[in-house]
Design an enzyme around this catalytic site. Structure first.
Site, mmCIF file in Angstrom:
data_model
loop_
_atom_site.group_PDB
_atom_site.id
_atom_site.type_symbol
_atom_site.label_atom_id
_atom_site.label_comp_id
_atom_site.label_asym_id
_atom_site.label_seq_id
_atom_site.Cartn_x
_atom_site.Cartn_y
_atom_site.Cartn_z
ATOM 1 N N ARG A 1 0.846 -1.109 0.035
ATOM 2 C CA ARG A 1 0.195 -0.029 -0.059
ATOM 3 C C ARG A 1 0.871 1.286 0.108
ATOM 4 O O ARG A 1 1.971 1.530 0.518
ATOM 5 C CB ARG A 1 -0.799 -0.057 1.276
ATOM 6 C CG ARG A 1 -1.903 -0.890 1.442
ATOM 7 C CD ARG A 1 -2.909 -0.862 0.089
ATOM 8 N NE ARG A 1 -3.630 -2.243 -0.133
ATOM 9 C CZ ARG A 1 -3.625 -3.010 -0.988
ATOM 10 N NH1 ARG A 1 -2.960 -2.508 -2.062
ATOM 11 N NH2 ARG A 1 -4.217 -4.238 -1.130
ATOM 12 N N CYS A 2 0.302 2.253 -0.553
ATOM 13 C CA CYS A 2 0.925 3.489 -0.566
ATOM 14 C C CYS A 2 1.409 3.925 0.694
ATOM 15 O O CYS A 2 0.690 3.692 1.759
ATOM 16 C CB CYS A 2 -0.004 4.660 -1.093
ATOM 17 S SG CYS A 2 0.691 6.242 -1.745
ATOM 18 N N PRO A 3 2.831 4.529 0.999
ATOM 19 C CA PRO A 3 3.812 4.832 -0.171
ATOM 20 C C PRO A 3 4.837 3.652 -0.449
ATOM 21 O O PRO A 3 5.816 3.881 -0.971
ATOM 22 C CB PRO A 3 4.349 6.164 0.374
ATOM 23 C CG PRO A 3 4.537 5.705 1.945
ATOM 24 C CD PRO A 3 3.186 4.856 2.173
ATOM 25 N N LEU A 4 4.495 2.350 0.101
ATOM 26 C CA LEU A 4 5.613 1.456 0.098
ATOM 27 C C LEU A 4 6.153 1.083 -1.621
ATOM 28 O O LEU A 4 7.179 0.970 -1.982
ATOM 29 C CB LEU A 4 5.392 0.109 0.561
ATOM 30 C CG LEU A 4 5.390 0.576 2.263
ATOM 31 C CD1 LEU A 4 4.928 -0.962 2.752
ATOM 32 C CD2 LEU A 4 6.477 0.681 2.757
ATOM 33 N N ASP B 1 -2.920 -0.643 -5.519
ATOM 34 C CA ASP B 1 -3.305 0.391 -4.498
ATOM 35 C C ASP B 1 -3.487 1.689 -5.380
ATOM 36 O O ASP B 1 -2.858 1.919 -6.192
ATOM 37 C CB ASP B 1 -2.273 0.624 -3.499
ATOM 38 C CG ASP B 1 -2.541 1.681 -2.619
ATOM 39 O OD1 ASP B 1 -3.523 1.471 -1.712
ATOM 40 O OD2 ASP B 1 -1.894 2.965 -2.708
#
Length: 73
Positions: free
Chosen positions: A10-13, A37
């Protein structure tokens, strides 16, 4: 060609993973990237284009976005 399946992330990964790849990649090297995502699907391609890297959309469905990224020289 390198591959990165960021669909579980999921953001920001996903963006962080792409930035790590860009650090070690040589100019002209390519990466196939899968995203699911919503935030990452919007932010990652925008970041890459602003940074001057080539981005080709291979598949864009409601469940996933597949990109091929080529690092700028």
């Amino acid at each position: 060609m390198d591959k990165l399946d960021a669909r579980p992330l999921r953001c920001p990964l996903p963006l962080l993973e792409v930035k790590l790849w860009l650090r070690q990649a040589q100019g002209g090297q390519s990466l196939t990237l899968w995203l699911s995502d919503a935030g990452s699907r919007r932010d990652v391609p925008a970041y890459l284009r602003r940074a001057g890297h080539a981005v080709v959309v291979v598949e864009d469905t409601p469940g996933q976005l597949e990109l091929v990224i080529t690092k700028a020289p």
